[in-house]
Design an enzyme around this catalytic site. Sequence first.
Site, PDB file in Angstrom:
ATOM      1  N   LEU A 191       7.130  -8.665  10.939  1.00  0.00           N
ATOM      2  CA  LEU A 191       6.247  -8.054  12.272  1.00  0.00           C
ATOM      3  C   LEU A 191       5.084  -8.426  12.342  1.00  0.00           C
ATOM      4  O   LEU A 191       4.162  -8.766  13.407  1.00  0.00           O
ATOM      5  CB  LEU A 191       6.156  -6.467  11.894  1.00  0.00           C
ATOM      6  CG  LEU A 191       7.660  -5.566  11.956  1.00  0.00           C
ATOM      7  CD1 LEU A 191       7.437  -4.093  11.580  1.00  0.00           C
ATOM      8  CD2 LEU A 191       8.261  -5.823  13.298  1.00  0.00           C
ATOM      9  N   SER A 219       0.867  -1.207  -0.020  1.00  0.00           N
ATOM     10  CA  SER A 219       0.023  -0.069   0.068  1.00  0.00           C
ATOM     11  C   SER A 219       0.847   1.101   0.101  1.00  0.00           C
ATOM     12  O   SER A 219       1.734   1.367   0.613  1.00  0.00           O
ATOM     13  CB  SER A 219      -0.807  -0.170   1.272  1.00  0.00           C
ATOM     14  OG  SER A 219      -1.230   1.328   1.473  1.00  0.00           O
ATOM     15  N   LYS A 242      29.521  -4.242  10.761  1.00  0.00           N
ATOM     16  CA  LYS A 242      29.218  -4.444  12.313  1.00  0.00           C
ATOM     17  C   LYS A 242      30.024  -5.363  12.862  1.00  0.00           C
ATOM     18  O   LYS A 242      29.888  -6.603  12.500  1.00  0.00           O
ATOM     19  CB  LYS A 242      27.528  -4.554  12.325  1.00  0.00           C
ATOM     20  CG  LYS A 242      27.274  -4.999  13.936  1.00  0.00           C
ATOM     21  CD  LYS A 242      25.576  -5.106  13.708  1.00  0.00           C
ATOM     22  CE  LYS A 242      25.188  -5.465  15.052  1.00  0.00           C
ATOM     23  NZ  LYS A 242      23.869  -5.702  15.066  1.00  0.00           N
ATOM     24  N   TYR A 255      21.355 -18.741  20.691  1.00  0.00           N
ATOM     25  CA  TYR A 255      22.650 -18.231  20.751  1.00  0.00           C
ATOM     26  C   TYR A 255      23.805 -19.151  21.282  1.00  0.00           C
ATOM     27  O   TYR A 255      23.509 -20.081  22.161  1.00  0.00           O
ATOM     28  CB  TYR A 255      22.638 -16.967  21.710  1.00  0.00           C
ATOM     29  CG  TYR A 255      22.068 -15.679  21.278  1.00  0.00           C
ATOM     30  CD1 TYR A 255      23.031 -14.966  20.504  1.00  0.00           C
ATOM     31  CD2 TYR A 255      20.962 -15.595  21.035  1.00  0.00           C
ATOM     32  CE1 TYR A 255      22.319 -13.605  19.780  1.00  0.00           C
ATOM     33  CE2 TYR A 255      20.153 -14.547  20.626  1.00  0.00           C
ATOM     34  CZ  TYR A 255      20.909 -13.489  19.725  1.00  0.00           C
ATOM     35  OH  TYR A 255      20.340 -12.655  19.099  1.00  0.00           O
ATOM     36  N   THR A 305      17.563  -8.685  15.686  1.00  0.00           N
ATOM     37  CA  THR A 305      17.384 -10.033  15.440  1.00  0.00           C
ATOM     38  C   THR A 305      16.171 -10.179  14.412  1.00  0.00           C
ATOM     39  O   THR A 305      15.958 -11.485  13.817  1.00  0.00           O
ATOM     40  CB  THR A 305      17.006 -11.100  16.528  1.00  0.00           C
ATOM     41  OG1 THR A 305      16.184 -10.431  17.308  1.00  0.00           O
ATOM     42  CG2 THR A 305      18.309 -11.239  17.278  1.00  0.00           C
TER      43      THR A 305
HETATM   44  C1  LIG Z   1      12.297   0.844  16.623  1.00  0.00           C
HETATM   45  C2  LIG Z   1      12.276  -0.645  15.834  1.00  0.00           C
HETATM   46  C3  LIG Z   1      14.053  -0.793  15.670  1.00  0.00           C
HETATM   47  C4  LIG Z   1      14.086  -1.784  14.855  1.00  0.00           C
HETATM   48  N1  LIG Z   1      15.472  -2.259  14.715  1.00  0.00           N
HETATM   49  C5  LIG Z   1      15.776  -3.417  14.011  1.00  0.00           C
HETATM   50  C6  LIG Z   1      17.172  -3.998  13.859  1.00  0.00           C
HETATM   51  O1  LIG Z   1      18.177  -3.097  14.277  1.00  0.00           O
HETATM   52  N2  LIG Z   1      17.231  -5.018  13.006  1.00  0.00           N
HETATM   53  C7  LIG Z   1      16.270  -5.503  12.762  1.00  0.00           C
HETATM   54  O2  LIG Z   1      16.762  -6.820  12.097  1.00  0.00           O
HETATM   55  N3  LIG Z   1      15.107  -5.258  12.840  1.00  0.00           N
HETATM   56  C8  LIG Z   1      14.792  -4.229  13.388  1.00  0.00           C
HETATM   57  N4  LIG Z   1      13.492  -3.914  13.571  1.00  0.00           N
HETATM   58  C9  LIG Z   1      12.384  -4.664  12.894  1.00  0.00           C
HETATM   59  C10 LIG Z   1      12.395  -4.486  11.480  1.00  0.00           C
HETATM   60  O3  LIG Z   1      12.099  -3.009  11.300  1.00  0.00           O
HETATM   61  C11 LIG Z   1      11.366  -5.247  10.678  1.00  0.00           C
HETATM   62  O4  LIG Z   1      11.320  -6.657  11.225  1.00  0.00           O
HETATM   63  C12 LIG Z   1      11.352  -5.106   9.273  1.00  0.00           C
HETATM   64  O5  LIG Z   1      11.478  -3.768   8.870  1.00  0.00           O
HETATM   65  C13 LIG Z   1      10.283  -5.748   8.666  1.00  0.00           C
HETATM   66  O6  LIG Z   1       9.085  -4.968   8.661  1.00  0.00           O
HETATM   67  P1  LIG Z   1       7.759  -5.595   8.111  1.00  0.00           P
HETATM   68  O7  LIG Z   1       8.133  -5.897   6.280  1.00  0.00           O
HETATM   69  O8  LIG Z   1       7.347  -6.876   8.546  1.00  0.00           O
HETATM   70  O9  LIG Z   1       6.678  -4.503   8.297  1.00  0.00           O
HETATM   71  P2  LIG Z   1       6.600  -2.996   7.605  1.00  0.00           P
HETATM   72  O10 LIG Z   1       7.745  -2.420   7.292  1.00  0.00           O
HETATM   73  O11 LIG Z   1       5.692  -2.381   8.513  1.00  0.00           O
HETATM   74  O12 LIG Z   1       5.801  -3.354   6.249  1.00  0.00           O
HETATM   75  C14 LIG Z   1       4.348  -3.722   6.257  1.00  0.00           C
HETATM   76  C15 LIG Z   1       3.939  -3.810   4.678  1.00  0.00           C
HETATM   77  O13 LIG Z   1       2.566  -4.066   4.726  1.00  0.00           O
HETATM   78  C16 LIG Z   1       1.789  -3.042   3.704  1.00  0.00           C
HETATM   79  N5  LIG Z   1       0.579  -3.297   3.983  1.00  0.00           N
HETATM   80  C17 LIG Z   1      -0.150  -3.090   5.326  1.00  0.00           C
HETATM   81  N6  LIG Z   1      -1.584  -3.154   5.355  1.00  0.00           N
HETATM   82  C18 LIG Z   1      -1.780  -3.225   4.078  1.00  0.00           C
HETATM   83  C19 LIG Z   1      -2.867  -3.076   3.177  1.00  0.00           C
HETATM   84  N7  LIG Z   1      -4.121  -3.177   3.719  1.00  0.00           N
HETATM   85  N8  LIG Z   1      -2.819  -3.158   1.714  1.00  0.00           N
HETATM   86  C20 LIG Z   1      -1.707  -3.430   1.203  1.00  0.00           C
HETATM   87  N9  LIG Z   1      -0.580  -3.241   1.659  1.00  0.00           N
HETATM   88  C21 LIG Z   1      -0.544  -3.166   3.185  1.00  0.00           C
HETATM   89  C22 LIG Z   1       2.344  -1.897   4.062  1.00  0.00           C
HETATM   90  O14 LIG Z   1       2.073  -0.885   2.900  1.00  0.00           O
HETATM   91  C23 LIG Z   1       3.901  -2.183   4.119  1.00  0.00           C
HETATM   92  O15 LIG Z   1       4.426  -2.329   2.847  1.00  0.00           O
HETATM   93  C24 LIG Z   1      13.166  -3.048  14.349  1.00  0.00           C
HETATM   94  C25 LIG Z   1      11.792  -2.485  14.569  1.00  0.00           C
HETATM   95  C26 LIG Z   1      11.353  -1.351  15.568  1.00  0.00           C
HETATM   96  C27 LIG Z   1       9.830  -0.951  15.619  1.00  0.00           C
END
Ligand SMILES: Cc1cc2nc3c(=O)[nH]c(=O)nc-3n(C[C@H](O)[C@H](O)[C@H](O)COP(=O)(O)OP(=O)(O)OC[C@H]3O[C@@H](n4cnc5c(N)ncnc54)[C@H](O)[C@@H]3O)c2cc1C
Length: 495
Positions: free
Chosen positions: A334, A39, A78, A443, A345
């Site tokens: 997530l 999206s 890193k 680990y 991780t």
């Molecule tokens: C504070 C913080 C720090 C982090 N630091 C680390 C780190 O150092 N190392 C690490 O490995 N991980 C880290 N993470 C985790 C990492 O950011 C996520 O695991 C990674 O970015 C994957 O996110 P995602 O793709 O699951 O979700 P998101 O990035 O949230 O992507 C969700 C996707 O779903 C789509 N979507 C949602 N609803 C709809 C819908 N109705 N229709 C169409 N599309 C939709 C959105 O458009 C988006 O493209 C961190 C997370 C946080 C919160």
Amino acid sequence: MTPPQHIAIVGGGTAGWMTACLLRQRWRERGIEITLIESAEIGTVGVGEGSTPYLRRFFATLGIAERDWMPACDATYKCGIRFPGWSSVEGYESYVHPFFNEADRELGNQFFTNACLRRRGQAADANPQDFFLAAELARQRRAPLYKAEGPGTDYAYHFDAGKLGVFLRGHAVGLGVRHVVDTIARVEQHEGGDIAAVHLKGGTRIAADLFVDCSGFKGLLINETLGEPFLPYRDNLFNDRAIAIPTPLVDGEDIPSETVSTALRHGWAWQIPLTTRYGNGYVYSSDFISDDDAERELREHLGAAAEGASARRLRMRVGRVDRHWSRNCVAVGLAQGFIEPLEATALMLIQLSVEGLIAALEADDFGRGRQADYNRRVNGMFEGVRDYVVAHYRLNTRRDTDYWRANRAHRHISDRLASLLDVWDRGGDFEAELESHGSALMYLRPSWYALFAGMGRFPAELRAAPQAVTAAQAKARLGPMATTFSSHRSQLLGQ
Ligand SMILES: Cc1cc2nc3c(=O)[nH]c(=O)nc-3n(C[C@H](O)[C@H](O)[C@H](O)COP(=O)(O)OP(=O)(O)OC[C@H]3O[C@@H](n4cnc5c(N)ncnc54)[C@H](O)[C@@H]3O)c2cc1C
């Protein structure tokens, strides 16, 4: 069973694109079509800038060299993570969780020996930052790559999350993944409950045999559609919020080659060096501090560098789904769960989940026979990582706030972690204890030693020790060894 004809991945964050790359790379020859839907309205989480060494295997699987992806993602090397401020034990106010190298064999073993002496009340230096090559490389801001032939070094990366997403998208589309940008308005289910199709706001209906839910914290398919329960880790991981603020690199300074995770009053702050900036953030618990106060505390911590920089506030859903693979839907990223980012991780869990899914489907001729086993394994990975992260909080010796006292005092730790702590504290056979848990720990032995010893978890009263290698002696050997590695800046930027 015949392989699925069409797999739909919902979400274009790092999880969606990593999944698309791995599945397409593996199954291109089988003619399996893959569509990724994201999206433009909802956007990605936009953080996640540190990895574990597993990401090296991810790029190797895809046949992508560092020179091809690292500059495109402002990536740096890193050597490990440094943890200042978690412990108030003298000599252990800061310690390192290094990635381990073959060159560590001798001094690393000495560190284990010293830690065991110290555990039994004998004086010996046992801060991991003094005994491991990676820690020395980070101290000297060097890249973990041998200039000439040398024993293997292990390392991970830092990168710009947005740029990594764009890079992986280009790669996946190049492999033939179909990319659709629209928001899913409705999910259609078959009578039996399987997902049949997603309906986009623009009016298109996309049907598939297998759906991968990479929709982020909301879990559009796994939670909202299939109703899989989410099991929060709130009992023992209190942090549920984060604030991110970028700051500039210091002109002319070499680029650090480690993540720094500094304990603050109600959580901890990361600092991740990229080739263009630092990524910083504060991970904290809303039960103990307000968002405004947390932002104030982070800005204070960052000082002048953060003046005028805008902050992003994030909410975190920490825990995991009960079943990651349910019906014809697998949740990755997530959407499947999140352990707060202390050990960076999440990308590793994404990669291991997808690799596990490929193995499970291929082993069962693309049927669902391995579903229960897959879920057990992925849950085991989450629980293993969770225990390691929880141990950081458990072992803290800060006295300044209720947050740290509550983290030390709560009773919600797994039997496994309780047993590790018990054996360590009693001066028992820690090696045997680690071995008894096997790969469930996630680990390896050095990481557990680095954490327990690094926090200074030792008896206060010390007797004179037999001859142990001192920190000064170890450093005298590591210092010159590290000088055979390039400076981090020159390795990355050639200057
Ligand atoms: C504070 C913080 C720090 C982090 N630091 C680390 C780190 O150092 N190392 C690490 O490995 N991980 C880290 N993470 C985790 C990492 O950011 C996520 O695991 C990674 O970015 C994957 O996110 P995602 O793709 O699951 O979700 P998101 O990035 O949230 O992507 C969700 C996707 O779903 C789509 N979507 C949602 N609803 C709809 C819908 N109705 N229709 C169409 N599309 C939709 C959105 O458009 C988006 O493209 C961190 C997370 C946080 C919160």
